[in-house]
Design an enzyme around this catalytic site. Structure first.
Site, PDB file in Angstrom:
ATOM      1  N   SER A 467       0.844  -1.332  -0.098  1.00  0.00           N
ATOM      2  CA  SER A 467      -0.007  -0.065   0.002  1.00  0.00           C
ATOM      3  C   SER A 467       0.849   1.244   0.164  1.00  0.00           C
ATOM      4  CB  SER A 467      -0.910   0.103   1.236  1.00  0.00           C
ATOM      5  OG  SER A 467      -0.785  -1.340   1.853  1.00  0.00           O
ATOM      6  N   HIS A 488      -2.599  -3.494  -6.627  1.00  0.00           N
ATOM      7  CA  HIS A 488      -3.165  -3.074  -5.170  1.00  0.00           C
ATOM      8  C   HIS A 488      -4.408  -3.254  -5.164  1.00  0.00           C
ATOM      9  CE1 HIS A 488      -3.542   0.498  -2.037  1.00  0.00           C
ATOM     10  NE2 HIS A 488      -3.432  -0.694  -1.447  1.00  0.00           N
ATOM     11  N   GLU A 500      -5.798  -0.763  -8.123  1.00  0.00           N
ATOM     12  CA  GLU A 500      -4.792   0.072  -8.778  1.00  0.00           C
ATOM     13  C   GLU A 500      -3.718  -0.500  -9.246  1.00  0.00           C
ATOM     14  OE1 GLU A 500      -5.135   4.000  -5.725  1.00  0.00           O
ATOM     15  OE2 GLU A 500      -3.501   2.386  -5.197  1.00  0.00           O
ATOM     16  N   ASN A 538      -4.860   6.374  -1.469  1.00  0.00           N
ATOM     17  CA  ASN A 538      -4.385   6.729  -0.350  1.00  0.00           C
ATOM     18  C   ASN A 538      -3.461   8.146  -0.241  1.00  0.00           C
ATOM     19  OD1 ASN A 538      -5.027   4.447   1.061  1.00  0.00           O
ATOM     20  ND2 ASN A 538      -3.004   3.510   0.793  1.00  0.00           N
TER      21      ASN A 538
HETATM   22  P1  NAD Z   1      -1.210  -9.687   7.392  1.00  0.00           P
HETATM   23  O1  NAD Z   1      -0.358  -9.486   8.425  1.00  0.00           O
HETATM   24  O2  NAD Z   1      -2.747  -9.944   7.442  1.00  0.00           O
HETATM   25  O3  NAD Z   1      -0.659 -10.842   6.472  1.00  0.00           O
HETATM   26  C1  NAD Z   1       0.533 -10.872   6.150  1.00  0.00           C
HETATM   27  C2  NAD Z   1       1.103 -12.432   5.823  1.00  0.00           C
HETATM   28  O4  NAD Z   1       2.316 -12.222   5.566  1.00  0.00           O
HETATM   29  C3  NAD Z   1       0.840 -13.163   7.228  1.00  0.00           C
HETATM   30  O5  NAD Z   1       0.327 -14.179   7.074  1.00  0.00           O
HETATM   31  C4  NAD Z   1       2.291 -13.356   7.363  1.00  0.00           C
HETATM   32  O6  NAD Z   1       2.623 -14.809   8.012  1.00  0.00           O
HETATM   33  C5  NAD Z   1       2.811 -13.554   6.020  1.00  0.00           C
HETATM   34  N1  NAD Z   1       4.443 -13.338   6.003  1.00  0.00           N
HETATM   35  C6  NAD Z   1       5.105 -12.493   6.384  1.00  0.00           C
HETATM   36  N2  NAD Z   1       6.505 -12.606   6.195  1.00  0.00           N
HETATM   37  C7  NAD Z   1       6.487 -13.527   5.062  1.00  0.00           C
HETATM   38  C8  NAD Z   1       7.573 -14.295   4.301  1.00  0.00           C
HETATM   39  N3  NAD Z   1       8.596 -13.916   4.330  1.00  0.00           N
HETATM   40  N4  NAD Z   1       7.019 -15.189   3.364  1.00  0.00           N
HETATM   41  C9  NAD Z   1       5.768 -15.429   3.281  1.00  0.00           C
HETATM   42  N5  NAD Z   1       4.809 -15.078   4.207  1.00  0.00           N
HETATM   43  C10 NAD Z   1       5.004 -13.921   4.982  1.00  0.00           C
HETATM   44  O7  NAD Z   1      -1.119  -8.149   6.412  1.00  0.00           O
HETATM   45  P2  NAD Z   1      -2.143  -7.789   5.246  1.00  0.00           P
HETATM   46  O8  NAD Z   1      -3.099  -6.703   5.873  1.00  0.00           O
HETATM   47  O9  NAD Z   1      -2.879  -8.964   4.512  1.00  0.00           O
HETATM   48  O10 NAD Z   1      -1.128  -7.022   4.113  1.00  0.00           O
HETATM   49  C11 NAD Z   1      -0.491  -7.582   3.329  1.00  0.00           C
HETATM   50  C12 NAD Z   1       0.082  -6.564   2.097  1.00  0.00           C
HETATM   51  O11 NAD Z   1      -1.058  -6.110   1.501  1.00  0.00           O
HETATM   52  C13 NAD Z   1       0.826  -5.482   3.028  1.00  0.00           C
HETATM   53  O12 NAD Z   1       1.668  -5.058   2.049  1.00  0.00           O
HETATM   54  C14 NAD Z   1      -0.123  -4.246   2.914  1.00  0.00           C
HETATM   55  O13 NAD Z   1       0.524  -3.103   2.694  1.00  0.00           O
HETATM   56  C15 NAD Z   1      -1.154  -4.627   1.851  1.00  0.00           C
HETATM   57  N6  NAD Z   1      -2.325  -4.180   1.889  1.00  0.00           N
HETATM   58  C16 NAD Z   1      -3.100  -4.112   3.132  1.00  0.00           C
HETATM   59  C17 NAD Z   1      -4.316  -3.462   3.256  1.00  0.00           C
HETATM   60  C18 NAD Z   1      -5.140  -3.721   4.394  1.00  0.00           C
HETATM   61  O14 NAD Z   1      -6.096  -3.061   4.518  1.00  0.00           O
HETATM   62  N7  NAD Z   1      -4.839  -4.665   5.370  1.00  0.00           N
HETATM   63  C19 NAD Z   1      -4.826  -3.034   1.880  1.00  0.00           C
HETATM   64  C20 NAD Z   1      -4.075  -2.972   0.909  1.00  0.00           C
HETATM   65  C21 NAD Z   1      -3.090  -3.467   0.892  1.00  0.00           C
END
Ligand code: NAD
Length: 749
Positions: A467, A488, A500, A538
């Site tokens: 993000s 995204h 996006e 954002n």
């Molecule tokens: P999350 O914490 O729910 O999930 C992340 C997952 O990645 C976890 O299950 C973790 O175990 C895993 N992980 C960590 N390191 C790892 C590795 N080296 N190899 C494999 N798996 C690994 O996070 P999320 O909210 O799902 O966010 C994930 C991505 O999406 C981030 O980049 C975030 O910025 C982006 N994002 C989040 C949102 C939101 O609202 N949560 C929205 C858009 C984008």
């Protein structure tokens, strides 16, 4: 953050003025009116005395009712009415899955500024033309093979009978309220008479389509049959009506007032009005106007009802809400055709298999969206428990059944073979597209890329769901940065259509075209943008969110800030949004924006203080609001003052005007910088992104569309009292230029 449909139902204010403030010429050109000359209707004989009029709009996937098609219909009716050998007329479509998709909206746009008499005449023309069927010397039957909405549903409802195909696309409805209108070719008169007033009110004021089965239950459909049997069922219907002559009884009944008492009418009106109020918050005038029209015309005969419908329709047609909602329609239509790349078309690669790395909130949502569309998915995660939990939620979500209000077990079994939960790099690297969705950490993301890239297939695309981290930065160190981009998704993935697609400095056109085609293939709405902090949505959200905190520190009350935002049309106030996003997450993302744009982003000490006080938002039960109640609703928290007090600059009352200006103009100014920086290819992408990514009110047509209604010079004036706030409220170069030249964002491209 609600998608269009939802935000239409829960958004903000306004006016129903005659002349739209927008430049209608530009909207009309944007809509792309083309004269259709080739014929749409063809006449044939199914049996010696049964005529068939087949709709087949040339070079289009859907049939639409344009002026020229209405002319064609009129001349066919002229001829058929003169014939003594025609017992029945069947309307059918040559398009697969589509009967008639409605009136030609491109022609509507041309008439947006038309005087009321002209709008009344447009309505009367359709009513009179279709109304001929209810007096014709032959029995008319609509053979509905699929989507039949708007003007198409009106034509069908003037027929004596309707036969539906039972295919999945057979939908029937009056979606006009979604464009700020109601049916104007007799729909408000025929619907209550055929389906009952209560059903008609629900359909016309809600704008949702119904299935063939529901149409049968309501009395719209006389029969529902298989696609292949549709014509023969329509012929049988003519024969049955010839024998029973029941259609003559219905013609008589449907031409008079509805049988309903004043008390029943009053009760229905009050109940429906309360539902509409709750859904529209008073921002969308069409559902109320439709209700009033239908209640009033219930006591009239059909002809008087049609006149009333035309007169009332003339008040809505061309209003600012109507123009704004038409704009949203054309924005989505434009998006459907956008390949994501300019110039000559570049063929996207086909994506049949996808890997998702990270099985958390986003990863499992993304995997599910793919499985739902029958793509094979390899899902992986560093933590075994996360992988197992994520895998379960992928299938539960993909197999969700609305009727069961939960996963459908059989569907889960059917979809399961598409999902591979794996920790093998070989399997992870074997897909056409690899989407990384792990925690927001640049170093870890890049280490995964350098490990996997050498194992990827030669033509595979690698993408990140980050993000905040610039795509070009993530691509540094890749051997093939041309095959890397941002994809995204928004949270929750199942509900948010916007995606996006971010182009890094070295991303190729082919990669972008492939990402766009892929996102569309899984039912999303992708907009392409160049790389930059916060990308698009954002980047524009933060000035608005930050200003809410600044207003709070200037003494504005939370209640007043939230009210200003919701009165403008946002589905939720910015303070409650902080609690939903998580204040720790907001601090982190806000820091990224501060580092990128220190000249205008205020890094308030209040948010870190909230984090220090363990008020992280909804997830911890307390943020700006408390969520301790049984339903987990946001409630004012009296102890909040202790955290806010030290950060208060002054305690003054802030007027609603100041609140609105300070909340929305920083967002708008940032949008002009997005254009200056060339982040998006067209101001319309900003509007689409904010409506579908943030719930920006559709009835305002989008941020830039709304700005056009104010005009650049007026905005410059509005900013003047806030000069002391510095760059964040200062007119940008683009805005000043536009004020001088008098140009609009929606200038024709
Ligand atoms: P999350 O914490 O729910 O999930 C992340 C997952 O990645 C976890 O299950 C973790 O175990 C895993 N992980 C960590 N390191 C790892 C590795 N080296 N190899 C494999 N798996 C690994 O996070 P999320 O909210 O799902 O966010 C994930 C991505 O999406 C981030 O980049 C975030 O910025 C982006 N994002 C989040 C949102 C939101 O609202 N949560 C929205 C858009 C984008």
């Amino acid at each position: 953050m609600l998608p269009f449909q939802a935000s239409i139902r829960c958004a903000v204010t306004d006016v129903a003025v005659r002349q739209p403030d927008v430049d209608v010429t530009n909207l009309a050109k944007f809509a792309g009116l083309k004269q259709m000359t080739a014929e749409t209707l063809s006449l044939s004989m199914a049996e010696p005395d049964i005529a068939v009029l087949t709709f087949d709009t040339p070079n289009k996937s859907a049939n639409v009712l344009s002026n020229s098609v209405l002319d064609e219909l009129a001349s066919h009716l002229d001829a058929l009415e003169q014939r003594s050998d025609v017992a029945g007329l069947i309307f059918r479509s040559a398009k697969s899955g589509i009967f008639i998709a409605g009136a030609d909206l491109r022609e509507f746009v041309q008439s947006l500024g038309a005087p009321e008499e002209q709008v009344v005449a447009m309505c009367r023309r359709g009513q009179t033309l279709f109304g001929r069927l209810s007096n014709a010397p032959f029995i008319s039957v609509a053979a509905i093979n699929g989507n039949c909405v708007g003007g198409g549903a009106e034509l069908a409802s003037w027929c004596d009978r309707r036969v539906f195909s039972n295919n999945a696309k057979a939908e029937f409805g009056f979606p006009e309220v979604k464009l700020g209108l109601f049916p104007g070719w007799g729909g408000t008169v025929r619907a209550p008479r055929i389906a009952g007033l209560s059903n008609a009110v629900e359909m016309v004021t809600g704008g949702e389509s119904i299935s063939a089965d529901a149409a049968y239950k309501m009395g719209w459909a006389s029969d529902v049959v298989g696609d292949d049997d549709l014509l023969s069922a329509a012929i049988q219907m003519v024969r049955a009506e010839q024998a029973s002559e029941e259609y003559l009884v219905d013609r008589e009944r449907w031409s008079g007032p509805i049988e309903i008492t004043e008390t029943e009418l009053g009760f229905l009106g009050a109940t429906a009005s309360a539902v509409i109020r709750q859904q529209t918050k008073g921002h969308y005038p069409a559902p109320d106007a439709a209700l009033e029209t239908m209640l009033e015309s219930a006591m009239l005969d059909s002809e008087a009802g049609c006149q009333l419908e035309a007169n009332r329709m003339a008040k809505l047609f061309g209003s600012s809400v109507n123009a704004a909602l038409l704009n949203v329609f054309f924005l989505t239509d434009r998006n459907k055709k956008d390949t994501g790349v300019d110039g000559e078309s570049i063929a996207p690669r086909s994506i049949r298999s996808v890997t998702v790395i990270g099985a958390g909130i986003m990863g499992s949502g993304i995997a599910s969206a793919n499985v739902k569309r029958q793509l094979t998915v390899a899902l992986t995660d560093a933590a075994r428990e996360s992988l197992a939990k994520g895998g379960r939620s992928v299938l539960e979500e993909a197999a969700f059944d609305r009727r069961l209000k939960g996963p459908n077990p059989q569907r889960m079994l059917d979809l399961a073979p598409l999902l591979n939960l794996t920790t093998s790099d070989e399997e992870v690297a074997a897909s056409d597209l690899v989407i990384e969705a792990i925690i927001e950490n640049e170093e870890i993301k890049r280490s995964i890329y350098s490990r996997l890239e050498p194992q990827l297939r030669k033509d595979a695309i690698l993408a990140s769901n980050t993000s905040t981290i610039p795509i070009t930065k993530l691509a540094a160190g890749l051997k093939h940065p041309e095959r890397f981009c941002g994809i995204h998704f928004f949270n929750p993935v199942r509900r948010m259509k916007l995606v996006e697609v971010i182009r890094g400095e070295q991303t190729s056109d082919e990669t972008i075209a492939t990402a766009v085609a892929y996102a569309k293939g899984i039912g999303k709405m992708p907009i392409v943008m160049n790389d930059g902090p916060g990308f698009l949505v954002n980047r524009l959200l933060f000035p608005y969110m930050h200003e809410a905190i600044e207003l709070l520190c200037d003494g504005a009350e939370i209640k007043a800030i939230e009210r200003a935002s919701k009165s403008f049309g946002m589905p939720m106030g910015p303070i409650e949004l902080y609690d939903l996003v998580g204040i720790d997450t907001a601090v982190y993302a806000g820091q990224t924006m501060f580092e990128a744009f220190p000249d205008r982003v205020v890094s308030s000490a209040l948010l870190p203080a909230m984090v220090a006080a363990k008020r992280l938002g909804k997830k911890t039960g307390r943020g700006f609001y408390s969520y301790g109640n049984r339903k987990g609703r946001a409630e004012p928290d009296p102890t909040l003052n202790e955290v806010i007090e030290p950060h208060l600059r002054e305690k003054r009352s802030v007027t609603p005007d100041e609140l609105t200006t300070r909340l929305f103009l920083p967002m708008f100014l940032e949008a002009t910088r997005v254009l200056e920086d060339g982040i998006v290819r067209d101001p319309r992408d900003i509007d689409l992104g904010l409506i579908f990514g943030l719930g920006f009110p559709p009835f305002k047509g989008g941020l830039m569309f709304w700005a056009d209604t104010l005009g650049a010079s007026a905005i410059v004036e509005m900013l003047k009292p806030f000069e002391s706030l510095g760059n964040r409220m200062a007119p940008t170069t683009l805005l000043l230029e536009m004020a001088t030249s008098g140009t609009k964002f929606y200038k024709q491209k």
